[in-house]
Design a protein around this motif. Structure first.
Motif, short mmCIF file in Angstrom:
data_model
loop_
_atom_site.label_atom_id
_atom_site.label_comp_id
_atom_site.label_asym_id
_atom_site.label_seq_id
_atom_site.Cartn_x
_atom_site.Cartn_y
_atom_site.Cartn_z
N ASN A 1 59.11 96.33 61.15
CA ASN A 1 57.84 95.98 60.77
C ASN A 1 57.68 96.13 58.97
OD1 ASN A 1 56.47 94.59 62.70
ND2 ASN A 1 55.53 96.19 63.36
N THR B 1 59.35 92.55 58.87
CA THR B 1 58.12 91.62 59.13
C THR B 1 57.16 91.39 58.38
OG1 THR B 1 56.77 92.60 60.85
CG2 THR B 1 59.08 91.62 61.32
N CYS B 2 56.59 92.41 57.73
CA CYS B 2 55.58 92.63 56.74
C CYS B 2 55.81 92.59 55.28
CB CYS B 2 54.64 93.90 57.24
SG CYS B 2 53.97 94.19 58.62
N VAL C 1 61.04 88.15 54.18
CA VAL C 1 61.60 88.10 55.58
C VAL C 1 62.07 87.01 55.90
CG1 VAL C 1 59.17 87.53 56.37
CG2 VAL C 1 60.64 88.34 57.87
N TYR D 1 65.80 87.71 57.67
CA TYR D 1 66.30 87.45 59.03
C TYR D 1 67.40 86.74 59.42
CZ TYR D 1 64.79 82.92 60.38
OH TYR D 1 64.62 81.42 60.27
N TYR E 1 62.57 82.95 64.11
CA TYR E 1 61.62 83.52 63.44
C TYR E 1 60.20 82.79 63.50
CZ TYR E 1 58.81 84.97 59.33
OH TYR E 1 57.68 85.29 58.32
N LEU F 1 61.50 87.29 66.34
CA LEU F 1 60.84 88.10 65.29
C LEU F 1 59.51 87.37 64.70
CD1 LEU F 1 61.72 90.67 63.69
CD2 LEU F 1 62.48 89.14 61.84
N GLN G 1 56.11 87.49 62.47
CA GLN G 1 55.51 87.85 60.90
C GLN G 1 54.49 88.83 61.22
OE1 GLN G 1 54.51 84.76 58.24
NE2 GLN G 1 53.86 86.32 56.72
N ASN G 2 54.63 90.22 60.55
CA ASN G 2 53.56 91.10 60.53
C ASN G 2 53.08 91.43 61.96
OD1 ASN G 2 52.85 89.49 58.00
ND2 ASN G 2 51.76 91.39 57.78
N LEU H 1 59.05 92.36 67.23
CA LEU H 1 59.96 91.55 67.90
C LEU H 1 60.09 91.51 69.47
CD1 LEU H 1 62.22 93.73 69.16
CD2 LEU H 1 63.06 94.23 66.95
N THR I 1 49.40 94.82 60.48
CA THR I 1 49.66 94.34 61.93
C THR I 1 48.70 94.35 62.73
OG1 THR I 1 50.32 96.28 62.99
CG2 THR I 1 52.15 95.30 61.53
#
Length: 367
Positions: free
Chosen positions: A122, A125-126, A130, A134, A143, A176, A178-179, A182, A262
């Motif tokens: 994360n 992802t945050c 990203v 990725y 993604y 994956l 975002q925010n 996975l 998140t």
């Protein structure tokens, strides 16, 4: 070995690692394709100690049918209707409420599916970069840009999975979000372990900037006052965290923490903490926060690298502390990938008012 037993063992294995998931977060599933049943973690259960009784048995054909339906655009109506259909997709006699991500588990064709929120992942992802990173870390990854959870997220994932299969003529195994975290899947637990380890190793190799270690619960001196301000059933604990020092020495430094990153952080430690530059007017600052946010804070950060966690019981307070500490570490990790990218306010408002997340919080914390 029985597939459901393997699922329990896999869930416990990952759930016991606080670097991967905290509280009632994350979920797992197993598909018994011969019987047409998917077992998915029930909402609010903890992976660390879940047993066979913590999984909801779902009708795979009915779950597939949900993805072929059309729902209204309006958020509350759409999610209410989709939830009704999800509950109707339970096998006869099943009474537990399935995870909100049940449809995503059903979309991945492999027998075993694992959804986690690893702190390091994360951090990716945050982050602001990203979409660049990725592809370098795993070219097989799908993604998913920021999308409201529930049916909407499942619909977006279905579109991307169908596209992946069409272009590559192979089954996807890694999503994956975002925010968020996975999803990783495989037909055996052993294969899933290897795929997860490979991706984690790739992420970990990029982490040249890491937070200082440590989180200690000690006596702070303001516990009684904050308990009273929180409410008649309030409880408070004080934590010192070295990694928080640099993020709390001024209101400007605190700016990156004054956001949510998140859904799990929103659910368990609140969308934003209360920041106290000094102790001159704690009651007044607390009241101003409640007037602005419409609810008391779950985290109160003070200008000394420490914070108070607040709640209605011990379990809720300690979950809030764990999730806030996780968010602090996450912020450090984002700087390996271009810096932090918090959730927009519209998304935060959706999560704060989403009945499904309120239910999950009640099951996890007992309030």
């Amino acid at each position: 070995m029985d597939g459901l037993l393997e699922l329990v063992q896999m869930s416990n294995f990952y759930g016991e690692n606080e670097d991967y998931v905290l509280g009632g977060g994350g979920n797992t599933s197993y598909k018994d394709k011969e019987k047409g049943i998917m077992y998915v973690k029930a909402s609010g259960y903890s992976l660390a100690d879940i047993t066979e009784g913590g999984f909801a048995a779902m009708d795979m054909a009915k779950l597939a049918g949900i993805m072929n339906k059309s729902y209204p655009e309006e958020d509350a109506l759409r999610e209410r209707m989709a939830l009704e259909d999800l509950m109707s997709a339970r096998m006869p006699g099943e009474e537990k409420r399935p995870s909100v991500e049940t449809l995503l588990h059903a979309l991945l064709p492999q027998k075993f599916v694992l959804h986690l929120h690893p702190t390091a992942v994360n951090g990716l992802t945050c982050s602001k970069e990203v979409e660049y990173w990725y592809k370098l870390l795993n070219p097989d990854c799908i993604y998913i840009p920021l999308t409201k959870p529930g049916y909407t997220l499942a619909a977006v994932c279905k579109k991307e999975i169908d596209k992946y299969v069409s272009e590559r003529a192979q089954k996807p195994y890694l999503l994956l979000l975002q925010n968020h975290g996975l999803f990783i899947s495989a037909d055996t637990v052993e294969e899933l372990h290897l795929k997860f380890k490979d991706f984690m190793n790739m992420v970990e190799a990029q982490l040249t900037r890491r937070p200082p270690y440590g989180l200690e619960c000690v006596v702070g001196g303001m516990e009684k006052e904050l308990r009273g301000l929180y409410g008649p059933d309030g409880y408070a604990e004080y934590y010192y965290m070295p990694a928080l020092d640099i993020l709390s020495d001024s209101r400007l430094a605190f700016e990156n923490l004054d956001h949510a990153y998140t859904p799990d952080h929103i659910v368990y430690c609140g969308a934003r903490p209360l920041y106290l530059e000094n102790n001159d007017n704690v009651a007044g600052d607390f009241k101003d926060y409640v007037d602005r946010q419409g609810r008391p804070p779950k985290i109160v950060v003070i200008n000394s690298g420490a914070f108070y966690a607040l709640g209605s019981n011990v379990k809720a307070v300690r979950l809030a502390a764990q999730l806030f500490a996780d968010q602090v570490r996450l912020l450090y990790y984002t700087h390996n990938f271009g810096g932090p990218n918090p959730l927009p306010e519209e998304f935060v408002h959706f999560i704060e008012n989403w009945e499904i997340e309120s239910y999950r919080s009640k099951v996890s914390t007992g309030v």
